[in-house]
Design a protein around this motif. Structure first.
Motif, mmCIF file in Angstrom:
data_model
loop_
_atom_site.group_PDB
_atom_site.id
_atom_site.type_symbol
_atom_site.label_atom_id
_atom_site.label_comp_id
_atom_site.label_asym_id
_atom_site.label_seq_id
_atom_site.Cartn_x
_atom_site.Cartn_y
_atom_site.Cartn_z
ATOM 1 N N THR A 29 0.845 -1.185 0.000
ATOM 2 C CA THR A 29 0.000 0.000 0.000
ATOM 3 C C THR A 29 0.889 1.247 0.000
ATOM 4 O OG1 THR A 29 -0.030 -0.051 2.409
ATOM 5 C CG2 THR A 29 -1.828 -1.187 1.249
ATOM 6 N N PRO A 30 0.319 2.444 -0.217
ATOM 7 C CA PRO A 30 1.122 3.662 -0.074
ATOM 8 C C PRO A 30 1.653 3.786 1.351
ATOM 9 C CG PRO A 30 -0.941 4.134 -1.203
ATOM 10 C CD PRO A 30 -1.051 2.727 -0.693
ATOM 11 N N GLY A 31 2.695 4.576 1.525
ATOM 12 C CA GLY A 31 3.254 4.766 2.857
ATOM 13 C C GLY A 31 4.727 4.437 2.900
ATOM 14 N N SER A 62 7.677 3.123 -5.188
ATOM 15 C CA SER A 62 7.844 4.569 -5.359
ATOM 16 C C SER A 62 8.958 5.092 -4.463
ATOM 17 C CB SER A 62 6.535 5.291 -5.032
ATOM 18 O OG SER A 62 6.139 5.021 -3.695
ATOM 19 N N ASN A 92 7.393 6.309 -11.112
ATOM 20 C CA ASN A 92 7.382 5.987 -9.687
ATOM 21 C C ASN A 92 8.290 6.901 -8.860
ATOM 22 O OD1 ASN A 92 9.488 4.780 -11.114
ATOM 23 N ND2 ASN A 92 9.736 3.121 -9.640
ATOM 24 N N LYS A 102 0.555 13.660 -0.201
ATOM 25 C CA LYS A 102 -0.709 13.030 -0.593
ATOM 26 C C LYS A 102 -0.590 11.508 -0.611
ATOM 27 C CE LYS A 102 -2.923 15.178 -3.746
ATOM 28 N NZ LYS A 102 -3.314 15.754 -5.068
ATOM 29 N N SER A 103 0.535 11.009 -1.118
ATOM 30 C CA SER A 103 0.762 9.567 -1.197
ATOM 31 C C SER A 103 2.238 9.309 -0.910
ATOM 32 C CB SER A 103 0.384 9.042 -2.588
ATOM 33 O OG SER A 103 0.589 7.658 -2.682
ATOM 34 N N HIS A 106 7.414 4.859 -0.927
ATOM 35 C CA HIS A 106 7.891 3.703 -0.164
ATOM 36 C C HIS A 106 9.296 3.929 0.372
ATOM 37 C CE1 HIS A 106 4.944 1.653 -3.033
ATOM 38 N NE2 HIS A 106 4.376 1.661 -1.853
ATOM 39 N N TYR A 132 -1.500 4.523 6.835
ATOM 40 C CA TYR A 132 -0.363 3.697 6.412
ATOM 41 C C TYR A 132 0.877 3.883 7.281
ATOM 42 C CZ TYR A 132 -3.356 3.524 2.309
ATOM 43 O OH TYR A 132 -4.430 3.362 1.465
#
Length: 233
Positions: A29-31, A62, A92, A102-103, A106, A132
């Protein structure tokens, strides 16, 4: 281990492997999963080149650099990026502060001064809190020998605050690299230094890893193919 001998790969490969495993299991997941801390922006920018090469064909992971040089909005960030590198950023690669808030990426690259601001400013809360925030796994401190005296005390306190801030379910893996610390200084003292730097964690002598040089093989037989004499008209 010395400069150019593979310190970066020692932590990047395990981090990327961990993220790829999460992708395979459907948990990516994002985070933020890993934060890479450098004493200077020049080092962070240099490592970004390595990360781009590693992840240019794996867009699921990312990454982004958040320093004083990072532009606030995406439009300015894009212009700044193109002016520096004369190419488009990877899909990415996050290049602006607004996108990273916003996102969160990683893999987050920054320096200890900027990390202090990130921990204090309410608008940067998404990097540490929220849905997250439980995903933090790695904290990497490059050039660990540069943290001495008052600077080392500040870093140790910052690491304690960071760990307390990210309410992670996973046990965080601390990694420190240096080209200066040597076995001559004593493994126990190096372990003690790391334990104090990453307050709350305990390093032992077994946790200290040195490079092992491999001797070149001698008497390697080499054959060459010599073409027949040709005439060029």
């Amino acid at each position: 281990t010395g400069t150019g001998s593979g310190k970066t790969e020692c932590y990047l490969i395990p981090i990327i492997n961990y993220l790829m495993r999460q992708k395979e299991s459907g948990n990516l997941t994002p985070g933020v999963r890993a934060v890479l801390l450098y004493p200077m922006n020049a080092l962070a920018n240099d490592q970004m080149k390595r990360i781009r090469e590693l992840l240019m064909n794996y867009e699921a992971i990312s990454f982004g650099t958040f320093t004083g040089e990072t532009q606030e909005d995406q439009k300015r960030a894009y212009s700044h990026y193109y002016r520096l590198y004369h190419q488009e950023p990877l899909n990415n690669e996050m290049i602006s502060r607004e996108v990273m808030r916003k996102s969160p990426p990683h893999i987050l690259l920054t320096n200890y001064s900027m990390l202090e601001y990130l921990l204090l400013r309410p608008k940067d809360t998404p990097l540490f809190d929220g849905a997250y925030s439980d995903n933090w796994k790695f904290i990497v401190l490059d050039e660990a020998h540069s943290y001495r005296g008052a600077k080392a005390i500040e870093m140790a306190m910052q690491m304690r605050r960071l760990v307390q801030r990210v309410s992670n379910k996973n046990k965080i893996q601390f990694i420190a690299t240096s080209a200066t610390l040597s076995s001559e200084q004593g493994l126990s003292k190096t372990a003690e230094f790391a334990s104090k730097l990453f307050t709350g964690s305990i390093f032992t002598e077994e946790d200290i890893i040195f490079s092992e040089k491999e001797a070149l093989r001698e008497n390697i037989s080499t054959s060459f193919w010599v073409p027949e004499k040709t005439t060029i008209y």
